[in-house]
Design a protein around this motif. Structure first.
Motif, PDB file in Angstrom:
ATOM      1  N   THR A 374       0.610  -1.388  -0.205  1.00 29.58           N
ATOM      2  CA  THR A 374       0.543   0.049  -0.126  1.00 29.58           C
ATOM      3  C   THR A 374       1.102   1.308   0.195  1.00 29.58           C
ATOM      4  N   GLN A 375       1.890   1.216   0.689  1.00 27.46           N
ATOM      5  CA  GLN A 375       2.677   2.439   1.079  1.00 27.46           C
ATOM      6  C   GLN A 375       3.558   2.198  -0.668  1.00 27.46           C
ATOM      7  N   SER A 376       4.033   1.163  -1.634  1.00 32.92           N
ATOM      8  CA  SER A 376       4.523   1.638  -2.015  1.00 32.92           C
ATOM      9  C   SER A 376       3.331   2.231  -3.083  1.00 32.92           C
ATOM     10  N   MET A 377       2.510   1.509  -2.921  1.00 30.79           N
ATOM     11  CA  MET A 377       1.850   1.831  -4.229  1.00 30.79           C
ATOM     12  C   MET A 377       1.673   3.644  -4.195  1.00 30.79           C
ATOM     13  N   LYS A 378       1.218   4.141  -3.074  1.00 27.44           N
ATOM     14  CA  LYS A 378       0.942   5.334  -3.353  1.00 27.44           C
ATOM     15  C   LYS A 378       2.573   6.238  -3.750  1.00 27.44           C
ATOM     16  N   THR A 379       2.986   6.036  -3.436  1.00 21.79           N
ATOM     17  CA  THR A 379       4.645   6.300  -3.663  1.00 21.79           C
ATOM     18  C   THR A 379       4.397   6.650  -5.577  1.00 21.79           C
ATOM     19  N   MET A 380       4.587   4.946  -6.142  1.00 25.85           N
ATOM     20  CA  MET A 380       4.181   5.250  -7.269  1.00 25.85           C
ATOM     21  C   MET A 380       2.690   6.334  -7.847  1.00 25.85           C
ATOM     22  N   ALA A 381       1.810   6.371  -7.041  1.00 22.49           N
ATOM     23  CA  ALA A 381       0.827   6.756  -7.272  1.00 22.49           C
ATOM     24  C   ALA A 381       1.075   8.495  -7.935  1.00 22.49           C
ATOM     25  N   TYR A 382       1.669   9.179  -6.689  1.00 24.00           N
ATOM     26  CA  TYR A 382       2.906  10.214  -5.664  1.00 24.00           C
ATOM     27  C   TYR A 382       3.261  10.780  -7.588  1.00 24.00           C
ATOM     28  N   PHE A 383       4.408  10.385  -7.925  1.00 20.20           N
ATOM     29  CA  PHE A 383       5.459  10.251  -9.160  1.00 20.20           C
ATOM     30  C   PHE A 383       4.164  10.155 -10.496  1.00 20.20           C
ATOM     31  N   ALA A 384       3.834   8.882 -10.488  1.00 18.72           N
ATOM     32  CA  ALA A 384       2.323   9.626 -12.141  1.00 18.72           C
ATOM     33  C   ALA A 384       1.926  10.881 -11.953  1.00 18.72           C
ATOM     34  N   GLY A 494      -0.081  -7.379 -30.935  1.00 15.57           N
ATOM     35  CA  GLY A 494       0.271  -7.483 -29.633  1.00 15.57           C
ATOM     36  C   GLY A 494       1.114  -7.284 -28.470  1.00 15.57           C
ATOM     37  N   LEU A 495       2.305  -7.570 -28.811  1.00 15.92           N
ATOM     38  CA  LEU A 495       3.049  -7.771 -27.893  1.00 15.92           C
ATOM     39  C   LEU A 495       3.278  -6.385 -26.655  1.00 15.92           C
ATOM     40  N   ARG A 496       3.385  -6.523 -25.592  1.00 13.69           N
ATOM     41  CA  ARG A 496       3.262  -5.590 -24.919  1.00 13.69           C
ATOM     42  C   ARG A 496       4.208  -6.173 -23.204  1.00 13.69           C
ATOM     43  N   PRO A 497       4.889  -5.434 -21.908  1.00 14.08           N
ATOM     44  CA  PRO A 497       5.279  -5.902 -21.053  1.00 14.08           C
ATOM     45  C   PRO A 497       3.801  -6.574 -20.591  1.00 14.08           C
ATOM     46  N   SER A 498       4.253  -7.623 -19.898  1.00 13.67           N
ATOM     47  CA  SER A 498       3.234  -9.056 -19.070  1.00 13.67           C
ATOM     48  C   SER A 498       2.968  -8.082 -17.660  1.00 13.67           C
ATOM     49  N   LEU A 499       1.527  -8.098 -17.475  1.00 16.22           N
ATOM     50  CA  LEU A 499       1.053  -8.256 -16.630  1.00 16.22           C
ATOM     51  C   LEU A 499       0.066  -9.264 -16.016  1.00 16.22           C
ATOM     52  N   THR A 500       0.724 -10.321 -16.376  1.00 13.62           N
ATOM     53  CA  THR A 500       0.309 -11.529 -15.287  1.00 13.62           C
ATOM     54  C   THR A 500       1.502 -12.174 -14.268  1.00 13.62           C
ATOM     55  N   PRO A 505      -0.324  -5.551 -10.820  1.00 16.08           N
ATOM     56  CA  PRO A 505      -1.631  -4.437 -10.183  1.00 16.08           C
ATOM     57  C   PRO A 505      -2.581  -5.078 -10.160  1.00 16.08           C
ATOM     58  N   PRO A 506      -3.171  -4.214  -9.481  1.00 20.03           N
ATOM     59  CA  PRO A 506      -4.603  -4.547  -9.395  1.00 20.03           C
ATOM     60  C   PRO A 506      -5.495  -4.275 -10.619  1.00 20.03           C
ATOM     61  N   ASP A 507      -6.697  -4.365 -10.964  1.00 23.25           N
ATOM     62  CA  ASP A 507      -7.331  -4.892 -11.982  1.00 23.25           C
ATOM     63  C   ASP A 507      -7.223  -2.960 -12.619  1.00 23.25           C
ATOM     64  N   GLU A 508      -7.454  -2.215 -12.246  1.00 20.86           N
ATOM     65  CA  GLU A 508      -8.277  -0.705 -12.564  1.00 20.86           C
ATOM     66  C   GLU A 508      -6.534  -0.232 -13.022  1.00 20.86           C
ATOM     67  N   TRP A 509      -5.444  -0.458 -12.042  1.00 20.05           N
ATOM     68  CA  TRP A 509      -4.187   0.104 -12.841  1.00 20.05           C
ATOM     69  C   TRP A 509      -3.995  -1.328 -13.779  1.00 20.05           C
ATOM     70  N   CYS A 510      -4.519  -2.079 -14.079  1.00 21.99           N
ATOM     71  CA  CYS A 510      -4.077  -2.425 -15.517  1.00 21.99           C
ATOM     72  C   CYS A 510      -4.401  -2.272 -16.361  1.00 21.99           C
ATOM     73  N   THR A 511      -6.139  -1.345 -15.882  1.00 18.64           N
ATOM     74  CA  THR A 511      -7.065  -1.554 -17.149  1.00 18.64           C
ATOM     75  C   THR A 511      -6.047  -0.340 -17.625  1.00 18.64           C
ATOM     76  N   VAL A 512      -5.355   1.067 -16.902  1.00 18.29           N
ATOM     77  CA  VAL A 512      -4.822   2.274 -17.362  1.00 18.29           C
ATOM     78  C   VAL A 512      -3.932   2.286 -17.971  1.00 18.29           C
ATOM     79  N   MET A 513      -2.662   1.031 -17.663  1.00 18.97           N
ATOM     80  CA  MET A 513      -1.486   0.904 -18.424  1.00 18.97           C
ATOM     81  C   MET A 513      -1.752   0.500 -20.081  1.00 18.97           C
ATOM     82  N   LYS A 514      -2.660  -0.686 -19.695  1.00 15.32           N
ATOM     83  CA  LYS A 514      -3.444  -1.587 -20.955  1.00 15.32           C
ATOM     84  C   LYS A 514      -3.965   0.302 -22.522  1.00 15.32           C
ATOM     85  N   ALA A 515      -5.273   0.877 -21.435  1.00 14.04           N
ATOM     86  CA  ALA A 515      -5.223   1.902 -22.164  1.00 14.04           C
ATOM     87  C   ALA A 515      -4.019   3.045 -23.132  1.00 14.04           C
TER      88      ALA A 515
END
Length: 544
Positions: A374-384, A494-500, A505-515
């Protein structure tokens, strides 16, 4: 065939009438239904302009559908007007020079005399020319011989006789048929002209294509030379500006740096940490970009463009630009003085790659416990959020970064994100499909080099960056092991970095990356939308 029927008060049917000859008689019979009928008829062709309107619509239709030339339109007008072709010809002549209008109308009047057919060029003319009196009839002759100035009764009888002859005779029908026949034949003649027009258009297009191909060939031969001449001219002008007009922001002695300690190197310059001395202020650290080669006709224009772009930008998440200074170099082989261009920038302690791809950094995917993740996700979101904020500002200025990657995102000692190399950004209108950037971060449209791309290429890069920030892995190394044929072929497949991978990441975060890394750029979000997503996520994570 056109039939017009009038019903009188006594119930008798009349075919059609000439209103001009019966004007006086009509005044004597104000209650007759014939008055209303004749009045409507005389105004019908004048008000409705049915025939005239049809002619105009035909010409307009041909002009629109066949893109006819002026002389072809003139031919159509002449066919529809038949006997009035000379009027059309004179009209077109009058557009170029003043026509003898008085003579034209004088001659036209002479031609109408004795030429009965000319009166049927309009429906009204056909009706008017149909009325007459049989002057050979003995009764008629006798009637007019007895006429005196005050013989109102005789005139009334003559008018009535005139109307009867008009109504009961066949002349009116013949006139109407003549008019309609001429009009229909005119339409047929115009229809016969269509193949001629199409053939003329085909020949014209062939000629234009031939001329276009010839012009393109000439341009291909001339264009490179012209561009080179213009570039040399602009380069000389820019050099003159630097040598004789421009005043540097700082003196060279205001800077101190160790030339043996580079922070990094680019295509044309080396980066050093330096100390800047300013009047009445304490010395402070800066980063300087020192061009490896002296300014020249071929390089100065691009350098000045980067300098101008940097001066126009002002945002907390973009690297700050302090200005420039010049360093003169004396060559032993030449007496000419050479000038080295130096840019002075804000200094940052490290890059985002140093932070998130460090072995000891706690990325969300590396967290051992839910609390740490959770703390790491907060840090990542802050920089994003800060990355998106800088991108949003750039894009609002109509600029595209084109080389967004972790190495080009700097971080200050107090964790403030600063997008670097923004001086190399370009306006959307200046991008010509050339490849720019690091391959793994480049959007498919950049790899193709076909389309003029826009700010959505930065969003594609942002998606790759978000993946690296989550997993703490280098995307180039990860994807490099999976590429088949070329990188573009792999991206199209369709090659992209793997999310599996474990700890995805949480589904919502995966959706943003894929978009963000969608193949179709139109399906990618903008920087503002991504920033809003992470702002919302940061708010939710803070509550946990």
């Amino acid at each position: 065939m056109l039939k017009l029927k009038l019903v009188l008060e006594d119930g008798n049917n009349l075919n059609i009438q000439n209103p001009i000859a019966g004007k006086w008689w009509l005044k004597r019979h104000p209650r007759s239904l014939l008055i209303e009928s004749l009045t409507k008829l005389i105004q019908w062709d004048k008000n409705n302009k049915v025939v005239k309107g049809l002619k105009e619509k035909i010409v307009k239709k041909f002009r629109k559908d066949f893109e006819l030339m002026e002389d072809q339109i003139k031919d159509i007008e002449g066919v529809l007007l038949k006997g009035e072709t000379r009027v059309v010809r004179d009209l077109h002549k009058s557009m170029k020079r003043q026509a003898p209008v008085a003579d034209i109308f004088k001659n036209a009047k002479k031609e109408q005399i004795g030429k009965e057919g000319n009166t049927t060029t309009s429906l009204g003319g056909a009706v008017v020319s149909a009325g007459d009196l049989d002057v050979k009839n003995k009764g008629i002759k006798k009637m007019f011989k007895a006429y005196k100035k005050k013989s109102g009764d005789i005139m009334e009888k003559a008018t009535e006789e005139f109307l009867k002859n008009t109504f009961t005779g066949v002349k009116l029908e013949a006139k109407i048929n003549t008019f309609l026949g001429k009009y229909v034949r005119g339409l047929d003649d115009v229809a016969k002209m269509i193949p001629q027009f199409i053939d003329a258009d085909r020949k014209l297009m062939k000629t234009l294509n031939s001329q276009l191909s010839e012009s393109q060939g000439n341009l291909r031969e001339l264009y490179p030379g012209l561009i080179q001449e213009c570039s040399i001219l602009q380069g000389n002008l820019d050099l003159f500006y630097v040598y004789h007009i421009m005043k540097p922001d700082y003196r060279l002695r205001d800077l101190q740096w160790n030339q043996h300690e580079k922070l990094g190197s680019g295509s044309f310059a080396d980066v050093y940490k330096a100390t800047l001395k300013k009047d009445h202020m304490a010395d402070f650290p800066v980063a300087i970009k020192v061009c490896r080669q002296p300014i020249s006709v071929s390089t100065i224009s691009d350098i000045l463009l980067e300098d101008r772009t940097m001066r126009e930008l002002d945002h907390e998440n973009l690297i700050k630009y302090y200005g420039t200074t010049l360093q003169q170099q004396n060559s032993s082989k030449s007496s000419a003085v050479k000038v080295i261009w130096i840019m002075i920038l804000e200094f940052c302690d490290f890059t985002l790659k140093d932070k998130f791809l460090s072995a000891d950094f706690s990325n969300p995917a590396k967290a051992k416990t839910t609390l740490k993740q959770t703390q790491s996700m907060k840090t990542m979101a802050y920089f994003a959020i800060q990355i998106c904020s800088g991108l949003e500002y750039l894009h609002s200025k109509g600029l595209v970064h084109r080389d967004l990657k972790l190495e080009n995102i700097l971080v200050t000692s107090d964790d403030k994100v600063k997008l670097a190399d923004v001086g190399l950004t370009k306006h959307v209108t200046d991008i010509s499909g050339t490849q720019a950037g690091s391959p793994v971060y480049m959007a498919p449209e950049v790899h193709k080099g076909e389309d003029i791309y826009d700010s959505k290429v930065d969003i594609f890069s942002l998606g790759i960056i978000l993946w690296e920030m989550w997993y703490g892995m280098d995307a180039a190394e990860h994807i490099g092991r999976q590429i088949y044929k070329t990188l573009l072929d792999s991206l199209e497949g369709g090659l992209r970095p793997s999310l599996t991978i474990q700890e995805r990441p949480p589904d919502e975060w995966c959706t943003v990356m894929k978009a963000c890394w969608e193949y179709n750029k139109n399906n990618r979000p903008d920087a503002k939308s991504v920033k809003q997503f992470f702002s919302s996520e940061l708010t939710q994570l803070t509550k946990l």
